[in-house]
Each structure stands twice: as C-alpha cells, then as structure tokens.
Design a protein around this motif. Structure first.
Motif, mmCIF file in Angstrom:
data_model
loop_
_atom_site.group_PDB
_atom_site.id
_atom_site.type_symbol
_atom_site.label_atom_id
_atom_site.label_comp_id
_atom_site.label_asym_id
_atom_site.label_seq_id
_atom_site.Cartn_x
_atom_site.Cartn_y
_atom_site.Cartn_z
ATOM 1 N N ARG A 63 0.751 -1.557 0.135
ATOM 2 C CA ARG A 63 0.029 -0.249 -0.322
ATOM 3 C C ARG A 63 0.970 1.482 0.488
ATOM 4 O O ARG A 63 0.952 2.117 -0.651
ATOM 5 N N ALA A 64 1.979 1.098 0.423
ATOM 6 C CA ALA A 64 2.708 2.384 0.866
ATOM 7 C C ALA A 64 3.221 2.850 -0.273
ATOM 8 O O ALA A 64 3.869 3.846 -1.156
ATOM 9 N N GLN A 65 3.504 1.849 -1.540
ATOM 10 C CA GLN A 65 3.827 1.932 -3.045
ATOM 11 C C GLN A 65 5.491 2.201 -2.684
ATOM 12 O O GLN A 65 6.749 1.394 -3.220
ATOM 13 N N ASN A 66 5.968 3.101 -2.207
ATOM 14 C CA ASN A 66 7.150 3.619 -2.941
ATOM 15 C C ASN A 66 7.557 4.441 -1.862
ATOM 16 O O ASN A 66 6.985 5.576 -0.864
ATOM 17 N N GLN A 173 8.223 -9.367 -8.664
ATOM 18 C CA GLN A 173 7.405 -8.280 -8.683
ATOM 19 C C GLN A 173 8.935 -7.554 -9.540
ATOM 20 O O GLN A 173 9.595 -7.177 -9.876
ATOM 21 N N ILE A 174 7.638 -6.198 -10.447
ATOM 22 C CA ILE A 174 8.786 -5.147 -11.122
ATOM 23 C C ILE A 174 7.969 -3.912 -10.518
ATOM 24 O O ILE A 174 6.377 -4.021 -11.096
ATOM 25 N N ASN A 175 8.647 -2.721 -10.105
ATOM 26 C CA ASN A 175 8.243 -2.029 -10.307
ATOM 27 C C ASN A 175 8.317 -0.516 -11.051
ATOM 28 O O ASN A 175 9.457 -1.069 -10.741
ATOM 29 N N ALA A 176 7.721 0.500 -11.348
ATOM 30 C CA ALA A 176 8.217 1.738 -11.913
ATOM 31 C C ALA A 176 7.081 2.980 -11.661
ATOM 32 O O ALA A 176 5.959 2.709 -11.521
ATOM 33 N N GLU A 177 8.218 4.335 -11.334
ATOM 34 C CA GLU A 177 6.935 4.752 -10.973
ATOM 35 C C GLU A 177 8.057 5.500 -11.065
ATOM 36 O O GLU A 177 9.307 5.973 -11.445
ATOM 37 N N TYR A 178 7.894 6.818 -11.983
ATOM 38 C CA TYR A 178 8.508 8.704 -12.424
ATOM 39 C C TYR A 178 7.048 9.712 -10.948
ATOM 40 O O TYR A 178 5.517 9.094 -11.189
ATOM 41 N N GLY A 179 7.425 10.539 -11.172
ATOM 42 C CA GLY A 179 6.991 11.328 -10.366
ATOM 43 C C GLY A 179 7.552 13.045 -9.379
ATOM 44 O O GLY A 179 8.497 13.458 -10.916
ATOM 45 N N ASP A 630 -0.519 -3.797 -11.937
ATOM 46 C CA ASP A 630 -1.443 -2.965 -10.853
ATOM 47 C C ASP A 630 -1.225 -1.924 -11.906
ATOM 48 O O ASP A 630 0.217 -1.851 -11.557
ATOM 49 N N VAL A 631 -1.650 -0.636 -11.525
ATOM 50 C CA VAL A 631 -1.432 0.580 -11.672
ATOM 51 C C VAL A 631 -1.558 1.538 -10.765
ATOM 52 O O VAL A 631 -3.301 1.361 -9.502
ATOM 53 N N PHE A 632 -0.448 2.180 -9.991
ATOM 54 C CA PHE A 632 -1.034 2.751 -8.430
ATOM 55 C C PHE A 632 -0.724 4.297 -8.581
ATOM 56 O O PHE A 632 0.150 4.794 -9.799
ATOM 57 N N ALA A 633 -0.957 5.877 -7.995
ATOM 58 C CA ALA A 633 -0.790 6.479 -8.262
ATOM 59 C C ALA A 633 -1.023 7.571 -6.222
ATOM 60 O O ALA A 633 -1.889 6.385 -5.568
ATOM 61 N N ARG A 634 0.240 8.526 -5.503
ATOM 62 C CA ARG A 634 -0.030 8.875 -4.431
ATOM 63 C C ARG A 634 0.038 10.234 -4.918
ATOM 64 O O ARG A 634 1.170 10.942 -5.253
ATOM 65 N N GLY A 659 2.778 4.841 -10.685
ATOM 66 C CA GLY A 659 3.832 3.386 -11.179
ATOM 67 C C GLY A 659 3.063 2.302 -11.896
ATOM 68 O O GLY A 659 1.445 2.799 -11.774
ATOM 69 N N ILE A 660 3.461 1.057 -12.092
ATOM 70 C CA ILE A 660 3.025 0.529 -12.557
ATOM 71 C C ILE A 660 3.837 -0.931 -11.999
ATOM 72 O O ILE A 660 5.242 -0.878 -11.736
#
Length: 664
Positions: A63-66, A173-179, A630-634, A659-660
């Motif tokens: 849930r915290a994501q990154n 799992q693999i995560n990628a995020e930009y912000g 999954d796609v996610f955002a915060r 991210g995804i």
C-alpha cells in the motif's frame, strides 16, 4: 496452538514477545493468529504479549508503494523522524523520545550502525522500501539480545526472503514509478521455487531524483541517486541442518549544502557525499528434532559483517575527498534454544524454555579530513540468558540477564523482567522492566592528538518501565494502551575544555583538546502514554489510529538546561489511516488516506528555537489493470504544508507520483 521459540539469537530483544496488533497485519481478518517474529525470534500467538511491538507486513508495504522506510515507520506509535532536507539526506528515527543514535537497527540479522560516525547511528536516509519484505519495531529499552544501543528500541528489517516450503513456486514483482522533482524509481523482487534443497530471494532497486534544496533558504535543488542489490538463501542440509545467507550492497550519492565563504552561512554549495554499504551474514542451525520441530533443543551459529564507506567532496577544493570515513563491524554469535516441560489442553507450552547466547564483536573506524586523521578499534564480548514460561494458561513470565565486556570502558550488566496476564477472552494486562546501554563510539573514545575523544567515557545507561492493557474482540477491533517511562544517565555530550590542571574531564588538563571533548554529564527522562487501535468496520473498510504523549526532560543536575525539553522531541504525535476497497465493478481497487500529526518541539537543548506543529496527509490508490498488473498513484503532503523538522533545512511540498507493478 503451540508456543515454540525460533531463532534464539534474536529472541530476547523483547523478552516475552510483544503481541502483533491486529491492525499491523495489514487486514484484521486473518484466521491464523500465530506469527514468526524476527525481532524476537519467537513464534507466538499475538494475544500473549508483554511489550510494545509493531509489524509492517507485506500488505502494508504494498500500500505504501515506494519511498523512504523511515516515513512509513513514523506511522507507528511513539516514533518521530527528522530529515536534513532532500530525499537521501541524513535521516534520524527517534523512539519514545530517545536519541536517534539510541535506536538499534538490524537488517536480516546484521547490526547496521555506522562505527565511523560520531554517535554510531544508522542513517535511515539510504533505506528505501522497494526490496523490503517486513519491518518490525520494538519500543522500549532492551539490551538483552543485542547489547549496546537498544535504549530507545529496535528496528528489525527483512529484505527479500526466499520462498519457504516445497509448495513455493518461483514468483516476483517489478515496479516502475515516476513523479515529482523528476523522480524515477525502479525496483523488483524474485523468489525462486525449490532448487533441490535450496531457495533464493533476490531484490534490486534504483532511485534518482532532482530533490529539493537542503537549505530552506536555498534555491538550488539537491539531488539523490541510489542503486542496491540484495540476496538471501536458505538451504536444507538433510533432516536436521539448515544454512542461511544474506548479502546487501547499496551505493548512494546525495548533494549537500554547506557554509561557503565569505559569509559562511548555511546555503547552496556544490558539495556531495558518496556512500557504499555492504552487509552480509551466514548462519547454520541444527535442530535435532528435524526441520519442522518446534520443541526440544536447537542451536545456531551466525557470523555477520557491516561495512560502511563515506566520502565527502567539495568541487571548489578539487577532486579528492574533503572527508573520508570507514566503519566496519563483525559479529560472531552462538545461541541455544532448549524447551522442556509439558503442554496445556489447548497446546500452549506450560513448561520452561531456556534461551541463551554468546557473542563477540569486532569494531573499527577510520576518519580523515584536511586537518587530521583518526583510527580506532575495539572488541566486545557478550553473554546472555533468559527463561520464559507459562505457569498457567493465562500467565506468562520471562526473566533475563546479559553481561558485556568492552575492551575500553569495562563491563556492563543488563537485566529484563516482564509478566502478562490474560483476563477472560478480551483483556490482557502486562508489565515489564528492561535495562539498556549504549557504549561510547570509537570517535568518542579516541585519545589521538587533535581528535575530540575521551578514553575515560562510561556507557550511557537507561532503565525502562512499562504497564499496558489490551482490549480486543477477535478479528474485529482492538485497543492497546501503554504507559512508559525511561530514565537515562551518564549521557554523553560535547563539552568545552576549561584551562588549568584541575579541569574536568581529565583529558582537558593534557592540552590535547583545545576545541573540547566528550564527557558523561547528562541525565534525561522520557515518559508518556501510547494509545493504538483499529476497527474493521466492514469487509471493505478499516480504520486505524494511534496517539502518543511523550514528555521529555533534561535532568542534568545543576545545569541551566535542567527541566528543558529535549531537542527535536515532539510532545504530541498522532496518526490516522482509512483504508477502503469499493468492490463490485472496482474489485481489487484500494484507496487509503493517511494523516500524521507532529506537535511542536525545539531544535536546540536550550529551547530557544521553536519548531512548529504540522499535519501531513497522504492519499494513495491502486487499481488492477489486468491480472497480475496494477497501476498505482499517490499524492504526498496533500495540503502542501509548509513545515520544518530541523531548523534551517528544507522540506518537501505537495508531490504526486504514479507507477505500474507487474506481479508474476
């Protein structure tokens, strides 16, 4: 339900293992109430606890994501953090009003404090969430299992763990995020299925950001970059032996601000720091009753090493480092776990269990700048033992003692006692007394000419008391209330050296300390109340909240600071979180809103620089795009709060990330 102990070398950190509160599971509705608790090494029904302990599990990490691990840990009762500016800058975690240097941090069984830093603390600035499986937090002093530094509490972190059991298949799992601030994060985990008798867990991460200015008055962004790799292995050797190994490498670079000429005021500079961290451990465990045995006798031999290298650079002064630091610690430990006695009708152990250990730690450090160089090393030997038992089904008692012999300051003995009593099905009361100590660091002990150390230093000491009550109704709700107090003495602080043969400390009279030295001059008290609770309102709605009242006071007799509030210790801390899953057409979607309140505090011991109170609110959402993806955002700092945790240092405003995640 059985009441076995596992991994005895870690068991006694919390004495009789603290219960995992239902909210800490990630969801309250979990049929299996038994947990294997790394920070204590004990597998225990969560209803049988005698100390304050929290778990951040895989569900909450997802849930915290990154982001930074410290920001997530700060949502637990009694915890506050300070960061000196941008992501990756020096970050301290304080538990129940203790100093950041008085928090012991363990990663997969390895102590990770930095022996080359003045206080020996672990810098949370370089600890990211991407490859972490779980985080456990013990609040309260306890040196029983680990010795020095566990005055405020213990943080135990498990990186990517192997799949256990024959049923485990390869997954990851693999995560990628930009912000915000041009921040990019990539991380992944892989857990292999059984490869004969062995299994592996592999994690890797990368983060890069333009960041914010470390100096609140600065205009130049201070960036951060880190890449990391961790590997864990477990191998079964026949029916009674198991071998485990762990390794972690992290390489980081963070921009710094400083005091540039000619004004020498804190502001933008081109300075930066490079840090490389190497942590590794290997252990072999023998269980004569076979691998699945949870009773009888077992013993374990483990070796761990932590190596931290830091180099500071100032381009205005050339390409060579302006400061170098090298810190290393090695630890060899042997522990036994011997249970004897019977069991009650419901399977809980009513006998006794003896857990004991012996260890030896070698520590060394080297530092150098343009003016001087310093090096030191020392050895510590520790012996500890504890007895745990349940005279009746509802009563649990534990007692333990530890003795450490430090080559430089001498010896230290610590004890710990606790008791817990269940009253019916919904109420548990508990009480505990624990002692903690922190050895002087090699920097503080150094007697080299031009250094600041004092070889006559004694260890810092603390006595911790706690009384608590927990109310719960199975999987639906719980409320935990704890009162605590910690009295600390012989606290080490920097002092100026007065002139004259009768100057104190004695090293001042030698003329070797023109700029001052360290001495055991301070006393302090921290006391307060923690309230922690959660309620599963419906299958789709969970509410969780906690509040901490922490009163800290400088109790240094005959000092102008006596009675002052300890610096950077907010009196009031609060957290609240709402987690909701809409279901139906949005099945699998999760939304959460988390709010963190930090009360006013002071930036200095004299209480002359006030830091104001503030709220931080975060919004998170996750949506399953297709099976396994999954796609996610915060949105962090939703209210764009302008605040300072350290006077003069910048903080991050409203920031959005998306991210995804691909799970396979």
């Amino acid at each position: 339900m059985p009441f076995p102990f596992r991994s005895a070398s870690l068991l006694a950190i919390a004495i009789a293992v603290p219960t995992v509160s239902q909210a800490d599971e990630g969801v309250l509705r979990k049929s299996d109430r038994e947990y294997s608790i790394t920070v204590t090494g004990e597998r225990l029904d969560r209803e049988r606890s005698n100390a304050s302990w929290s778990l951040i599990d895989a569900a909450e990490l997802q849930r915290a994501q990154n982001g930074s691990a410290a920001d997530l840990i700060a949502r637990r009762p009694g915890v506050s953090i300070t960061r000196n500016g941008t992501l990756g800058a020096v970050t301290a975690l304080r538990i129940r009003g203790a100093e950041g240097e008085q928090t012991l941090v363990v990663i997969d069984g390895v102590r990770v404090g930095d022996p080359s830093s003045p206080g020996g603390a672990f810098d949370f600035g370089n600890l990211m969430l991407g490859s972490i499986d779980r985080i456990e937090l013990l609040r309260g002093a306890n040196s029983l299992a680990w010795g020095s530094q566990a005055i405020g509490g213990v943080v135990s972190i498990n990186m990517t763990q192997p799949v256990t059991g024959d049923a485990g298949a390869t997954n990851g799992q693999i995560n990628a995020e930009y912000g915000a601030h041009d921040t990019t994060r990539l991380n992944g985990q892989l857990r292999t299925g059984p490869m004969g008798p062995t299994q592996f867990g592999i994690g890797a991460g990368y983060v890069r950001t333009d960041g914010i200015s470390n100096a609140a008055a600065g205009t130049e962004r201070d960036g951060y970059r880190q890449y990391s790799l961790n590997l864990s292995n477990r191998t079964e050797i026949g029916e009674t032996l198991s071998f485990s190994a762990f390794g972690l490498y992290a390489n980081s670079r963070v921009d710094l601000d400083g005091f540039a000429a000619p004004a020498f005021t804190f502001g933008d500079t081109g300075e930066f720091q490079k840090t490389s961290e190497h942590y590794a451990a290997a252990s072999i465990e023998h269980r004569p009753g076979a691998q699945a045995s949870t009773t009888g006798f077992s013993h374990k031999l483990q070796f761990g090493i932590a190596d931290i290298n830091r180099d500071n650079f100032d381009p205005a002064r050339g390409e060579t480092p302006s400061f170098r630091a090298r810190g290393r610690s090695k630890r060899l430990s042997y522990s036994i776990d011997w249970g004897f006695g019977g069991a009650s009708d419901n399977g809980a152990s009513n006998g006794l269990r003896l857990i004991a250990g012996a260890e030896r730690e070698w520590t060394r450090s080297q530092t150098a700048d343009a003016f001087s160089a310093d090096a030191g090393r020392t050895v510590t030997t520790g012996l500890w033992a504890m007895l745990a038992g349940r005279p009746t089904n509802g009563l649990s008692l534990t007692a333990g003692v530890r003795h450490d012999d430090h080559r430089d300051f001498g010896s230290e003995t610590s004890i710990a006692l606790d008791a817990g009593q269940q009253l019916g099905d919904h109420v548990t009361v508990r009480a505990s007394y624990r002692e903690g100590f922190k050895a002087p660091t090699l920097f503080q002990l150094s007697e080299a000419m031009g250094a600041y150390g004092n070889p006559a230093l004694r260890p810092e000491r603390a006595r911790s008391y706690e009384i608590g009550v927990r109310l719960s109704d199975g999987p639906w709700w719980f409320l935990d209330v704890a009162w605590f107090r910690r009295d600390s003495r012989d606290l080490i602080d920097f002092v100026t050296c007065p002139a004259g043969a009768n100057a104190l400390p004695a090293i001042c009279a030698t003329g070797k300390r023109p700029f001052g030295t360290y001495d055991n001059i301070n006393r302090a008290r921290a006391q307060g109340v923690e309230v922690d609770g959660a309620i599963q309102v419906t299958d789709r709605l969970l509410l969780r909240a906690n509040y901490s009242l922490i009163s800290t006071a400088d109790r240094t007799a005959a000092s102008s600071l006596e009675g002052k509030q300890l610096s950077r210790r907010p009196k009031h801390l609060a957290n609240a979180e709402i987690m909701w899953s809409p279901g139906d057409a949005f099945a699998g979607t999760e939304l959460s809103v988390a709010a963190r309140y930090t009360g006013a505090s002071y930036d200095d011991r004299a209480n002359s620089r006030r830091l104001g109170e503030y709220w931080l609110v975060d919004l998170r959402i996750r949506y399953p795009l297709v099976s396994g993806i999954d796609v996610f955002a915060r949105l962090e700092n939703l209210l764009d709060t302008d605040y300072q945790a350290v006077a003069g240092y910048g903080t991050t405003g409203r920031s959005a990330y998306a991210g995804i995640r691909w799970a396979f």
